[in-house]
Design an enzyme around this catalytic site. Sequence first.
Site, mmCIF file in Angstrom:
data_model
loop_
_atom_site.group_PDB
_atom_site.id
_atom_site.type_symbol
_atom_site.label_atom_id
_atom_site.label_comp_id
_atom_site.label_asym_id
_atom_site.label_seq_id
_atom_site.Cartn_x
_atom_site.Cartn_y
_atom_site.Cartn_z
ATOM 1 C CD GLU A 233 -3.704 -4.571 10.980
ATOM 2 O OE1 GLU A 233 -3.983 -3.503 10.439
ATOM 3 O OE2 GLU A 233 -4.535 -5.484 11.128
ATOM 4 C CG ASN B 197 -12.769 12.293 7.624
ATOM 5 O OD1 ASN B 197 -13.718 11.542 7.796
ATOM 6 N ND2 ASN B 197 -11.652 11.880 7.108
ATOM 7 N N GLY B 198 -11.214 13.984 4.971
ATOM 8 C CA GLY B 198 -11.371 13.710 3.546
ATOM 9 C C GLY B 198 -10.340 14.481 2.752
ATOM 10 C CG HIS C 138 5.681 -23.007 -7.532
ATOM 11 N ND1 HIS C 138 6.083 -23.790 -8.588
ATOM 12 C CD2 HIS C 138 4.602 -23.619 -6.993
ATOM 13 C CE1 HIS C 138 5.258 -24.825 -8.714
ATOM 14 N NE2 HIS C 138 4.354 -24.754 -7.741
ATOM 15 N NE ARG D 72 -13.107 8.818 11.634
ATOM 16 C CZ ARG D 72 -13.783 8.206 10.691
ATOM 17 N NH1 ARG D 72 -14.411 7.087 10.965
ATOM 18 N NH2 ARG D 72 -13.844 8.695 9.476
ATOM 19 C CE LYS E 112 -5.516 -8.099 12.065
ATOM 20 N NZ LYS E 112 -6.661 -8.178 11.209
ATOM 21 C CB CYS F 157 -9.399 12.962 9.724
ATOM 22 S SG CYS F 157 -7.831 13.466 9.044
HETATM 23 C C1 AGP Z 1 -7.412 -4.806 9.408
HETATM 24 O O1 AGP Z 1 -6.817 -5.232 10.556
HETATM 25 C C2 AGP Z 1 -7.048 -3.505 8.927
HETATM 26 N N1 AGP Z 1 -6.874 -2.528 9.890
HETATM 27 C C3 AGP Z 1 -7.554 -3.062 7.562
HETATM 28 O O2 AGP Z 1 -6.904 -3.900 6.659
HETATM 29 C C4 AGP Z 1 -9.077 -3.091 7.274
HETATM 30 O O3 AGP Z 1 -9.537 -4.402 7.274
HETATM 31 C C5 AGP Z 1 -9.329 -2.422 5.918
HETATM 32 O O4 AGP Z 1 -8.893 -1.091 5.957
HETATM 33 C C6 AGP Z 1 -10.777 -2.484 5.495
HETATM 34 O O5 AGP Z 1 -11.612 -1.800 6.382
HETATM 35 P P1 AGP Z 1 -13.199 -1.919 6.281
HETATM 36 O O6 AGP Z 1 -13.542 -3.337 6.569
HETATM 37 O O7 AGP Z 1 -13.735 -0.961 7.285
HETATM 38 O O8 AGP Z 1 -13.564 -1.565 4.875
#
Ligand code: AGP
Length: 600
Positions: free
Chosen positions: A480, A100-101, A496, A27, A477, A2
């Site tokens: 996502e 937001n939150g 293993h 966001r 990468k 958000c």
């Molecule tokens: C990375 O490509 C991600 N989008 C995600 O894992 C990110 O690294 C994670 O949410 C941590 O974010 P931050 O470094 O802002 O704490």
Amino acid sequence: MCGIVGYIGNDYAVPILLSALERLEYRGYDSAGIAIIEGDKLVVEKKVGKIRELIRALWGKQYKSNIGIGHTRWATHGAPSEVNAHPHTDERGLFAVVHNGIVENYLELRKELEEKGHHFRSETDTEVIAHLIAEYYNGNLFDAVLKTVNRLKGAFAFAVITPLEKDKIIGVKKGSPLVVGLGKGENFLASDIPAILPYTRNTISLDDGEIAVLKRDSVEVYNFEGVPVSKEVFVVPWDILSAEKGGFKHFMLKEIFEQPKAIADTIGGFLSQDLTLPFEINRINRVITIACGTSYHAGLIGKYWLEKYTGIPNEVIYASEFRYADIPVDENTLILAISQSGETADTRFAALSAKEKGASVIGIVNVVGSSLDREADFTLYTHAGPEIGVAATKTFTAQLAILYLFVQLMARRRGLIDRDGFYRAVEKLNEVTRKVEKALELNGELENLASRYKKFKNFLYLGRWLNYPIALEGALKLKEISYIHAEGYPAGEMKHGPIALIDENMPVVILAPRDRVYEKIIANIEEVLSRKGRIITVGFEGDTVLKNKGEVFIGVPEVGEDFTPFVNVIPLQLLAYHIADQLGLDVDQPRNLAKTVTVE
Ligand code: AGP
């Protein structure tokens, strides 16, 4: 997670709110909406989907309002729908709120308000804020907000406007980020700096438990008791160009290419920072790194360096796992909390809980003034500039750079290396910048490779020692942004279990630089080959052993063994990028994700 924005000034509010929201779209992008005061009326417009849907809906409506708030949503409570989209209002449509939150006690509050006759329309936690403000309003918005915030539990930031007091926006921060932008005859509110960069670089970062009252010509900040608080103005060092695509198709590609600069700037920033730590470094007998996602992977690499150069044991724990586990922490423990945004709830709360137990906390953040930056005992900064693509790239290599420098600093402060040794290490890291630049020349090769491999449904990434976290990062990468299932594994663990998965439908990306585990990884390559696995190897240019093994060899510039993660991650970022792009996916805003995750 958000994004919220607010504008009050002399210009038309709608285009400013929409452009600010577009800069915050990373966001969350489930729905978007704005509320403005048009004449004497509150007007709310919202749409499901991306901000472009909202822009389309507003096309041709010539609103003249000079005050408004906006929101881009990453759904938590209630599915993405128009009724759940923000802004939310009380039932008379007098108070509009963007949030937001999470309001943790919203069910309890909702019941209480319903008993008083309030009717709710959405499934969101946010709507209770608008109703509470309406309930408490007695001719003074600030008083109503003050009463409201003292009823809310959880982590949140919100902004509110009402046509009953057309001269102000009120913003509240507790746990979620909120920054005020200061203009001339106009002021701004936003969850993050890029939203307001086209208008101003003068900002005030609100702390938790603060309320800002924005008028055209003034900004006043109060605490939750209503007592005025004096705040410093921070001039953001980023310019607007750094938050634009600059001719690249996507922010992610631009940010991949910005890595040499991000590393160099991080080295420069570190060398010019006052590195007086507010605690005695020699008493530290244990380091615990806490982080999430890509930042966690950087922490795993930092551990190998820290243990190698200082001998201090370093555990690396997912922040979400740390907070609720019974991990022994005391005043001799140093917590390294790594977070690009400095707003990730898991990381912040884990760091705060360790701090309560007496540990010292060093934050590693990219966003100056972020919550973690202010909550840590000391902060080391990555100077990567704003990262807009949801997939972290340049901030990852900048985190590696700062971790390497921090390790050298620790070694120096503990008398394990002399001054020359420290500067030699810095110089070696500096040289890596050029090697990363060279590795970026592989872009065309990776684009071709992507067209060959994009049809596969599963990928395995293998690496050992420093490159095991790179295998994890390569897999993350790909997952996502391309939605292809991928696993990262320590190559030695393959036998293993995961070896059972290997067949001609599973490309296996193997990181094999000539380092201390080279011979071992060659043996792992043979194991995959003898099971008819399709191998893509990443190794030093000219490695004839690797060239003769597997389907594809990607040659990266040779670097000293400490630095292989910097060059090896580049082809993996590019491969993920090109596969996602060629599959026609939204690279910068992948489904279900948000750049900054401010809920636990
Ligand atoms: C990375 O490509 C991600 N989008 C995600 O894992 C990110 O690294 C994670 O949410 C941590 O974010 P931050 O470094 O802002 O704490």
